[in-house]
Design an enzyme around this catalytic site. Sequence first.
Site, PDB file in Angstrom:
ATOM      1  NE  ARG A 157      -1.549  -2.261   2.858  1.00  0.00           N
ATOM      2  CZ  ARG A 157      -1.706  -3.630   2.289  1.00  0.00           C
ATOM      3  NH1 ARG A 157      -2.890  -3.909   1.709  1.00  0.00           N
ATOM      4  NH2 ARG A 157      -0.778  -4.480   2.747  1.00  0.00           N
ATOM      5  CB  THR A 158       3.321   2.542   2.225  1.00  0.00           C
ATOM      6  OG1 THR A 158       2.655   1.954   3.521  1.00  0.00           O
ATOM      7  CG2 THR A 158       3.998   3.953   2.642  1.00  0.00           C
ATOM      8  CE  LYS A 164      27.713  -2.968  -3.043  1.00  0.00           C
ATOM      9  NZ  LYS A 164      28.120  -2.096  -4.221  1.00  0.00           N
ATOM     10  NE  ARG A 190       6.991   0.326   5.097  1.00  0.00           N
ATOM     11  CZ  ARG A 190       5.902  -0.126   4.865  1.00  0.00           C
ATOM     12  NH1 ARG A 190       5.613  -1.341   4.459  1.00  0.00           N
ATOM     13  NH2 ARG A 190       4.676   0.880   4.925  1.00  0.00           N
ATOM     14  CG  HIS A 206       3.378   3.570   8.811  1.00  0.00           C
ATOM     15  ND1 HIS A 206       3.413   4.270   7.632  1.00  0.00           N
ATOM     16  CD2 HIS A 206       2.876   2.372   8.247  1.00  0.00           C
ATOM     17  CE1 HIS A 206       3.074   3.762   6.634  1.00  0.00           C
ATOM     18  NE2 HIS A 206       2.740   2.601   6.850  1.00  0.00           N
TER      19      HIS A 206
HETATM   20  N1   CP Z   1      -0.300  -0.189   5.943  1.00  0.00           N
HETATM   21  C1   CP Z   1       0.872  -0.404   5.435  1.00  0.00           C
HETATM   22  O1   CP Z   1       1.650   0.227   5.669  1.00  0.00           O
HETATM   23  O2   CP Z   1       0.787  -1.482   4.424  1.00  0.00           O
HETATM   24  P1   CP Z   1       2.283  -1.647   3.471  1.00  0.00           P
HETATM   25  O3   CP Z   1       3.030  -2.379   4.397  1.00  0.00           O
HETATM   26  O4   CP Z   1       1.421  -2.768   2.356  1.00  0.00           O
HETATM   27  O5   CP Z   1       2.617  -0.420   2.930  1.00  0.00           O
END
Ligand code: CP
Length: 314
Positions: free
Chosen positions: A59-60, A90, A112, A140
Amino acid sequence: MEKKLMSVVESQQFSKEWLEIEFFPTVRSMETVLLNERSGCKDLKGKGMVSFFYEPSTRTRASFEIAMKKMGGDVIFSTENASEFSSVVKGETLEDTIRVLNRYYPDIIVSRFANEGDAKRAAWVSAVPIINAGDGAGQHPTQALLDVCTIQKVFSQVNNITITMIGDLAKGRTVRSLCYLLGKFKNISINFVSPAVAKMRDDIKDYLEKHGVKYQEYKSIKESIKKSPADVYYQTRPQRERGTAFDLSEDKGAFVLCEETADSMPDHSIIMHPLPRTEEITLEVDLNPRSVYLTKQVECGLFSRMALLKMILS
Ligand code: CP
């Protein structure tokens, strides 16, 4: 947060005023743009995004990259598995990676990260905005933004809400970011429902106390529905990739949302989940009229991320 929005690192950085006066209206305008002109708009023409993910995402990553393209911008570089295929293997430090990516002239870096605190480290050395798309078991923040947008869309406000958070509250970063954001609103009550080994951590409880948010812990979803019926039920999955070993379905359904439990929730309530879903919501709950996790909540993810990119870049 009165000055121009730059990096998005943690939920605490946003003010209630910014959310209500700037962010929610921009999200709604993005929704209108997208639904009226299915091709989107050209607000971000000429802007470039680097999408650098050290952990898996559906999703993100998809919604940020689609948001950029829907607004006429480019995803100039994208990697979905930086932990395996970038030079971190590395021994390159996060700081060096971010400094180098800056030299390729992106306008924004969405990343991420594998570890709590990495988003702050990245933002510290970056000349371009960094968006924290999740940092380990830390936060998040863009998930929390889309979550409050979903609540606002359904209830027309985020004040005066009782929310029940269920599941792996110790290691789940979405509930942490959501607590920080809800702490900005008025008359919020939070019910925590989790196995004893997965209780919400003390740093969040301290924050809630400081911000006048009432919270209560319960041993099962049923007990919470009986003692403190909620407007929002926010289910989460066990974070197995972070070492969580318990099975939510073992404890006589105390932490699993099934049809019977969903039907006993207040009629006006909604069921949310950041996804991905594993065993903690049975499939028949998808058809319950309270469920928004595969519909409104997902769409709010795209609209919110379009709004964020527009506010930062245009
Ligand atoms: N909710 C969420 O962060 O989903 P993803 O891990 O698929 O991005």
